[in-house]
Scaffold this motif. Structure first.
Motif, short mmCIF file in Angstrom:
data_model
loop_
_atom_site.label_atom_id
_atom_site.label_comp_id
_atom_site.label_asym_id
_atom_site.label_seq_id
_atom_site.Cartn_x
_atom_site.Cartn_y
_atom_site.Cartn_z
N HIS A 35 0.82 -1.22 0.00
CA HIS A 35 0.00 0.00 0.00
C HIS A 35 0.85 1.27 0.00
O HIS A 35 0.35 2.37 0.21
CB HIS A 35 -0.95 -0.01 1.20
N GLY A 36 2.16 1.11 -0.20
CA GLY A 36 3.03 2.29 -0.32
C GLY A 36 3.31 2.97 1.00
O GLY A 36 3.59 4.18 1.04
N GLY A 37 3.25 2.21 2.10
CA GLY A 37 3.45 2.82 3.42
C GLY A 37 4.85 2.64 3.94
O GLY A 37 5.75 2.19 3.23
N ARG A 38 5.04 2.99 5.19
CA ARG A 38 6.35 2.83 5.83
C ARG A 38 6.18 2.59 7.34
O ARG A 38 5.12 2.83 7.90
CB ARG A 38 7.23 4.06 5.57
N ILE A 39 7.29 2.13 7.94
CA ILE A 39 7.31 1.81 9.38
C ILE A 39 8.13 2.88 10.10
O ILE A 39 9.14 3.33 9.59
CB ILE A 39 8.02 0.44 9.59
N TYR A 40 7.70 3.21 11.32
CA TYR A 40 8.36 4.25 12.12
C TYR A 40 9.63 3.68 12.77
O TYR A 40 9.56 2.73 13.54
CB TYR A 40 7.39 4.73 13.18
N LEU A 41 10.78 4.30 12.47
CA LEU A 41 12.05 3.79 12.99
C LEU A 41 12.14 3.87 14.52
O LEU A 41 12.79 3.03 15.14
CB LEU A 41 13.22 4.56 12.36
N ALA A 42 11.48 4.85 15.12
CA ALA A 42 11.57 4.97 16.58
C ALA A 42 10.83 3.84 17.29
O ALA A 42 10.98 3.66 18.50
CB ALA A 42 11.00 6.31 17.03
N LYS A 43 10.02 3.09 16.56
CA LYS A 43 9.27 1.99 17.17
C LYS A 43 9.79 0.64 16.71
O LYS A 43 9.32 -0.40 17.17
CB LYS A 43 7.78 2.09 16.79
N ASP A 44 10.74 0.66 15.80
CA ASP A 44 11.10 -0.58 15.10
C ASP A 44 12.20 -1.36 15.81
O ASP A 44 13.16 -0.79 16.31
CB ASP A 44 11.55 -0.19 13.69
N ALA A 45 12.04 -2.72 15.78
CA ALA A 45 13.09 -3.59 16.32
C ALA A 45 13.40 -4.73 15.36
O ALA A 45 14.20 -5.59 15.67
CB ALA A 45 12.63 -4.17 17.66
N ARG A 46 12.74 -4.73 14.18
CA ARG A 46 12.84 -5.95 13.37
C ARG A 46 12.65 -5.76 11.87
O ARG A 46 12.76 -6.72 11.12
CB ARG A 46 11.78 -6.95 13.87
N MET A 47 12.36 -4.56 11.42
CA MET A 47 12.08 -4.36 9.99
C MET A 47 13.29 -4.81 9.14
O MET A 47 14.43 -4.79 9.59
CB MET A 47 11.79 -2.87 9.76
N THR A 83 15.58 -4.57 5.37
CA THR A 83 16.10 -3.51 4.51
C THR A 83 15.15 -3.18 3.36
O THR A 83 14.99 -2.01 2.99
CB THR A 83 17.44 -3.98 3.89
N THR A 84 14.49 -4.20 2.80
CA THR A 84 13.66 -3.94 1.62
C THR A 84 12.53 -2.98 1.94
O THR A 84 12.29 -2.01 1.21
CB THR A 84 13.06 -5.27 1.10
N LEU A 85 11.85 -3.23 3.06
CA LEU A 85 10.72 -2.36 3.41
C LEU A 85 11.21 -0.94 3.70
O LEU A 85 10.56 0.04 3.33
CB LEU A 85 9.97 -2.94 4.61
N LEU A 86 12.38 -0.85 4.34
CA LEU A 86 12.93 0.48 4.62
C LEU A 86 13.14 1.22 3.31
O LEU A 86 12.73 2.37 3.13
CB LEU A 86 14.27 0.36 5.36
N ARG A 87 13.78 0.56 2.35
CA ARG A 87 14.13 1.23 1.09
C ARG A 87 12.88 1.56 0.28
O ARG A 87 12.80 2.61 -0.35
CB ARG A 87 15.10 0.36 0.27
#
Ligand SMILES: Cc1cc2nc3c(=O)[nH]c(=O)nc-3n(C[C@H](O)[C@H](O)[C@H](O)COP(=O)(O)OP(=O)(O)OC[C@H]3O[C@@H](n4cnc5c(N)ncnc54)[C@H](O)[C@@H]3O)c2cc1C
Length: 439
Positions: free
Chosen positions: A389-401, A403-407
């Motif tokens: 859906h073209g979204g993203r995850i918040y780095l301040a909450k992340d412990a496991r994302m 690389t692909t999703l980040l990019r």
């Protein structure tokens, strides 16, 4: 010492150093091959941990200047938001953007570019930072603002400590007439009503919704939405008008021990959700700032309720056009999984600023899960929905994302990396998170 973020997952043995002043900070930076700064450890995962050297700067906690004519406050990076509020609210000034806890440092708020319940109108915290002093990997201190070192300024606001050490900053405070909030509570029956309520609340300064993450079928996405405005003096009840800037004195309770894993399960969370929803009374009330902005701060160490193995917070944002479909998909999967999310918070964000800053125009949903193999599997499934859906995850909450999703999610990543590389060619600033994400 063993360190973790607020989620208590993961935990890692880190060498913690506490430089006493700028000179010691500079010497430390020049002698250590790899470091990260830690604020107050209120990010959930692993961004404030570096096994080689985690620098704590909580001791840099002085206010440097305040101009009551402009509301400009200059403070060192280790000042706690709680101290800013308790010092300046009695004088009629509030922080322009606040996260859901006041136990964060000024440096941490800038590095995560935190957003509040007013993002749709006010932007994120970084939008209210006039300038900051940044110590680079080679010990130089640069002043960064919209007119000086602009790219570094942009990369640092949201840069998760990877561009350098934010030593101090100048923030534009918000003038208010009282320490109270005029709160209106709205209950909705499904996601369509929830989204309509957010859209109708655009004119309100603050909006946030608690969502029942276990509701399914026709009740999927039902919520209690709280919208708020800083109360004007004449809106206060007569008994509060004499002291309009009272600082909240709440009785703080502590979770005395780690709860056993079974304490939070589908049934207990379901019961909590049902009671919470039933107790919400639609209508208007005057509430103090502490109850409105920081309800969780009333329970010290509430992160222990998830037991010894800790928990994961999953916060994503989906672009507005994809939000309805994406949220339905996420909420359906979460409800079906039975992996109960105790706290589920929905907000509508306005346009973002790029680079590594999290906000983008759309809905952001934050969910808590116990750190178990089942949750990790579920979150991988949710990643696929976010990505689609073209979204993203918040780095301040992340412990496991990964690389692909980040990019995929952060379109400004290349620009960030080029600014960071110019400022720190050897990659001295790094955390467990940046290593995991190949940053
Ligand atoms: C109950 C709760 C509610 C929350 N609600 C929200 C919310 O509504 N909105 C939101 O956006 N966030 C929210 N958060 C997340 C929190 O606001 C951020 O994680 C914030 O960064 C934590 O600040 P800290 O001082 O504890 O920083 P830490 O967690 O210690 O560090 C966070 C990042 O900042 C970097 N950093 C810290 N200080 C400096 C410095 N001086 N120089 C350079 N880099 C530095 C660290 O390296 C790390 O990458 C919430 C967290 C909790 C626990």
């Amino acid at each position: 010492m063993m360190l973790s973020g607020w989620g208590r997952f993961p935990r890692t043995d880190c060498r913690v150093l506490a430089p006493r002043d700028m000179a010691e900070l500079r010497t430390t930076l020049l002698s250590e091959p790899s470091v990260i700064v830690r604020g107050n450890g209120r990010s959930y995962g692993d961004p404030a941990m570096n096994p080689n050297a985690t620098l704590t700067l909580r001791q840099a906690d002085r206010f440097k200047s305040f101009d009551p004519a402009s509301g400009l406050l200059e403070a060192e990076c280790g000042v706690l938001l709680q101290d800013i509020i308790e010092t300046f609210l009695p004088r009629g000034w509030f922080i322009p953007v606040t996260p859901g806890t006041k136990f964060v440092t000024l440096g941490g708020m800038i590095a995560a570019d935190v957003h509040g319940k007013n993002h749709h109108g006010a932007g994120s915290f970084g939008d209210h930072v006039e300038s900051l002093e940044l110590m680079l990997a080679d010990g130089r201190v640069l002043r960064c603002s919209n007119s000086e070192n602009r790219e570094l300024f942009d990369a640092t606001r949201g840069g998760m400590g990877l561009t350098g050490v934010i030593c101090s900053a100048v923030v534009r405070m918000l003038k208010v007439e009282s320490s109270y909030i005029r709160q209106e509570t709205v209950c909705t029956r499904d996601l369509a009503e929830t989204m309509a309520a957010f859209e109708q609340s655009h004119g309100w300064t603050y909006t946030v919704a608690w969502v029942d993450s276990l509701a399914t079928g026709r009740g999927l996405g039902k919520c209690v939405l709280y919208r708020g405005e800083h109360a004007r003096k004449e809106e206060l009840p007569a008994n509060k008008r004499d002291e309009p800037f009272a600082i909240a004195q709440r009785r703080v309770k502590t979770v005395p021990f780690e709860l056993p894993r079974f304490a939070l399960n589908r049934w207990t969370v379901s019961l909590f959700n049902a009671l919470y929803y039933a107790a919400a009374t639609p209508g208007t009330a005057i509430v103090d700032y502490d109850s409105y902005f920081y309800p969780l701060d009333a329970i010290m160490e509430w992160n222990r309720i998830y037991g010894r193995t800790g928990f994961l917070q999953y916060q994503c944002v989906l672009p507005t056009a994809a939000s309805r479909h994406g949220l339905t998909e996420i909420m359906t999967r979460v409800a079906r999984s039975g992996t109960a999310s105790f706290l589920s918070v929905l907000k509508l964000l306005g346009p973002g600023r790029g680079m590594l800053s999290f906000p983008m125009e759309g809905y952001t949903l934050a969910l808590d899960f116990p750190a178990t193999p089942a949750s990790l599997l579920l979150l991988t499934e949710l990643d696929a929905v976010v990505e689609a859906h073209g979204g993203r995850i918040y780095l301040a909450k992340d412990a496991r994302m990964g690389t692909t999703l980040l990019r995929q999610g952060y379109g400004g990543l290349d620009a960030f990396e080029s600014v960071r590389h110019a400022a720190d060619p050897s990659g001295k600033f790094g955390s467990l998170q940046s290593e995991r994400l190949g940053l």
